[in-house]
Design an enzyme around this catalytic site. Structure first.
Site, PDB file in Angstrom:
ATOM      1  N   ARG A 292       0.847  -1.205   0.000  1.00  7.12           N
ATOM      2  CA  ARG A 292       0.000   0.000   0.000  1.00  7.12           C
ATOM      3  C   ARG A 292       0.880   1.253   0.000  1.00  7.12           C
ATOM      4  O   ARG A 292       0.474   2.309  -0.470  1.00  7.12           O
ATOM      5  CB  ARG A 292      -0.969  -0.020   1.181  1.00  7.12           C
ATOM      6  CG  ARG A 292      -1.827   1.233   1.282  1.00  7.12           C
ATOM      7  CD  ARG A 292      -3.216   0.997   1.854  1.00  7.12           C
ATOM      8  NE  ARG A 292      -3.226   0.204   3.060  1.00  7.12           N
ATOM      9  CZ  ARG A 292      -2.813   0.619   4.261  1.00  7.12           C
ATOM     10  NH1 ARG A 292      -2.333   1.840   4.412  1.00  7.12           N
ATOM     11  NH2 ARG A 292      -2.874  -0.188   5.303  1.00  7.12           N
TER      12      ARG A 292
ATOM     13  N   TYR B 246     -13.544  17.884 -16.424  1.00  6.52           N
ATOM     14  CA  TYR B 246     -14.070  16.535 -16.364  1.00  6.52           C
ATOM     15  C   TYR B 246     -15.277  16.509 -15.418  1.00  6.52           C
ATOM     16  O   TYR B 246     -15.182  16.889 -14.256  1.00  6.52           O
ATOM     17  CB  TYR B 246     -12.968  15.580 -15.893  1.00  6.52           C
ATOM     18  CG  TYR B 246     -13.443  14.167 -15.796  1.00  6.52           C
ATOM     19  CD1 TYR B 246     -13.731  13.448 -16.938  1.00  6.52           C
ATOM     20  CD2 TYR B 246     -13.624  13.563 -14.564  1.00  6.52           C
ATOM     21  CE1 TYR B 246     -14.187  12.142 -16.852  1.00  6.52           C
ATOM     22  CE2 TYR B 246     -14.078  12.264 -14.470  1.00  6.52           C
ATOM     23  CZ  TYR B 246     -14.367  11.564 -15.620  1.00  6.52           C
ATOM     24  OH  TYR B 246     -14.825  10.284 -15.534  1.00  6.52           O
TER      25      TYR B 246
ATOM     26  N   ASP C 178      -4.718  19.111 -15.164  1.00  7.44           N
ATOM     27  CA  ASP C 178      -5.179  17.817 -15.673  1.00  7.44           C
ATOM     28  C   ASP C 178      -4.798  17.789 -17.148  1.00  7.44           C
ATOM     29  O   ASP C 178      -5.400  18.473 -17.982  1.00  7.44           O
ATOM     30  CB  ASP C 178      -6.693  17.673 -15.481  1.00  7.44           C
ATOM     31  CG  ASP C 178      -7.229  16.323 -15.991  1.00  7.44           C
ATOM     32  OD1 ASP C 178      -6.543  15.680 -16.805  1.00  7.44           O
ATOM     33  OD2 ASP C 178      -8.349  15.943 -15.592  1.00  7.44           O
TER      34      ASP C 178
ATOM     35  N   LYS D  93      -6.669   6.616 -19.926  1.00  6.00           N
ATOM     36  CA  LYS D  93      -6.881   7.146 -21.269  1.00  6.00           C
ATOM     37  C   LYS D  93      -5.627   6.934 -22.111  1.00  6.00           C
ATOM     38  O   LYS D  93      -5.234   5.814 -22.316  1.00  6.00           O
ATOM     39  CB  LYS D  93      -7.297   8.620 -21.162  1.00  6.00           C
ATOM     40  CG  LYS D  93      -8.377   8.885 -20.086  1.00  6.00           C
ATOM     41  CD  LYS D  93      -9.710   8.268 -20.407  1.00  6.00           C
ATOM     42  CE  LYS D  93     -10.696   8.302 -19.246  1.00  6.00           C
ATOM     43  NZ  LYS D  93     -10.981   9.603 -18.697  1.00  6.00           N
TER      44      LYS D  93
END
Ligand code: PLP
Length: 380
Positions: free
Chosen positions: A53, A105, A178, A203
């Site tokens: 983690r 977005y 972004d 993407k």
């Protein structure tokens, strides 16, 4: 890793930074699935590794490549683009103010209004291509972060990163970009003054529509970055090692895929710009687009593989076109090898600011003549 001559980003991506498996000299990257690592007899960690983690050697390879391509000092992978995008906001404190692109977005806009604002973050949505509006929104001392998406979904408006970085910095805030649609192939926000870069790696970075992942890249190791790293560990929105490995594999063809998509998107944009059944083509590569000048300055090697077509006849006509397509796939998401089309207003729902005649097209790497023919027959 041996010292290597300076190479271009194309070469570094294709060779995944020249990594060889230290155990076997394998040319393909290795996957390290172990969740935990043994301690030494003195009860110390081996090379700082304890639990996945926190960190995993498979992430290291993909993170090193993304950080290299963005020119950053460090990258962190997350379980999705949204997991990556929400962490810089979570790293702030209630009462802090953030300035965010008005068009961005959809999922992030929704998260900011339904989670971040009720939690106490003060959010101003502004048109980030309007420098005066951004400057007016800044509250020196209270504004901690400016967040822009460029080119932004789904109008592909372009924000001048250097200009906004100056505005943010003079008010004491950091700038996060972004850069999902631009990719490091076309724009490197850190070199233009941004402090953080975020990608939905689901993407273009992965590029094959088979991995959900996100990444943040920082220019420097500042206090906010340390808090971001802490939140990934304690919040646990980490990627699985198999996904990290698939992502690294996808990134090896990033430059080829993005370059091809840009070329095809430009052909499609030009082809339909004056089409009688199209009201407008939103593509920063066209001189008619309001972001064209900034895009010419800020994007190198192409204007992206994303464009939107506004169909004459409104919502009904747009949905008829989508229905008649035979090659371009009706599906959400973007940045994959296959072309996808989406009626954004249907996906976003009633309060969407997106015009209902707009179809968003993610241009893949197929033969562009097939894509143009498919759109032509559907419009007919
Ligand atoms: C898809 C997308 C996101 C969210 O990423 P996920 O990987 O779907 O969580 C954020 N920003 C942009 C621009 C996107 O296209």
């Amino acid at each position: 890793m041996v010292e290597r001559p300076k190479t271009s980003a194309w070469t570094r991506a294709a060779q995944a930074l020249g990594w060889l498996d230290p155990a076997t000299n394998g040319v393909a990257p290795a996957i390290y699935p172990s969740t935990n690592y043994s301690r030494t007899a003195a009860y110390e960690k081996h090379e700082g590794r304890g639990y996945t983690r926190d960190d995993n050697p498979t992430y290291d390879q993909a993170e090193a490549l993304i950080s290299d391509l963005e020119g950053g000092s460090e990258a962190l992978l997350f379980a999705s683009g949204m997991a990556a995008a929400t962490v810089p906001f979570q790293a702030l404190a209630p009462g802090d103010h953030v300035v965010v692109s008005e068009i961005l977005y959809f999922g992030l806009r929704k998260w900011l209004t339904t989670v971040a604002e009720p939690w106490g973050l003060v959010v101003d949505f502004v048109p980030s291509w309007d420098h005066e509006a951004v400057a007016r929104a800044m509250r020196p001392g209270q504004t901690k972060l400016v967040w822009v998406e460029t080119p932004c979904n789904p109008t592909w408006d372009v924000t001048d990163i250097r200009a906004i970085a100056d505005i943010a910095h003079s008010a004491g805030a950091l700038l996060a970009v972004d850069s999902t649609a631009a990719t490091p192939v076309l724009t490197r926000p850190l070199a233009l003054g941004a402090d953080l870069v975020m990608h939905s790696a689901s993407k273009y970075l992965n590029g094959h529509g088979d991995v959900l992942a996100g990444v943040l890249v920082t220019a420097q190791d500042h206090a906010l970055w340390q808090r971001i790293r802490y939140l990934r560990f304690e919040g646990g929105a980490v990627l699985g090692p198999f996904e990290a490995w698939l992502l690294l594999r996808g990134m090896r063809t990033l430059f080829l895929r993005v370059t091809r998509s840009c070329e095809s998107a430009m052909l499609i944009a030009r082809h339909f710009e004056a089409h009688p059944k199209i009201v407008a083509v939103c593509y920063p590569g066209l001189a008619s687009h309001r972001g064209h000048d900034v895009a010419c300055k800020q994007m190198a090697g192409g204007f992206g593989g994303m464009l939107s077509l506004r169909v004459r006849g409104g919502r009904e006509a747009a949905l008829e076109v989508v229905k008649a397509l035979q090659i371009i796939v009706r599906a959400t998401s973007l940045g994959g090898v296959e072309s996808l089309i989406e009626h954004r207003a249907s996906v976003e729902g009633l309060d969407s600011p997106i015009p209902d005649d707009l179809l968003r097209l993610s241009v893949g790497i197929e033969d562009p003549a097939d894509l143009i023919a498919d759109l032509e027959q559907a419009l007919a």
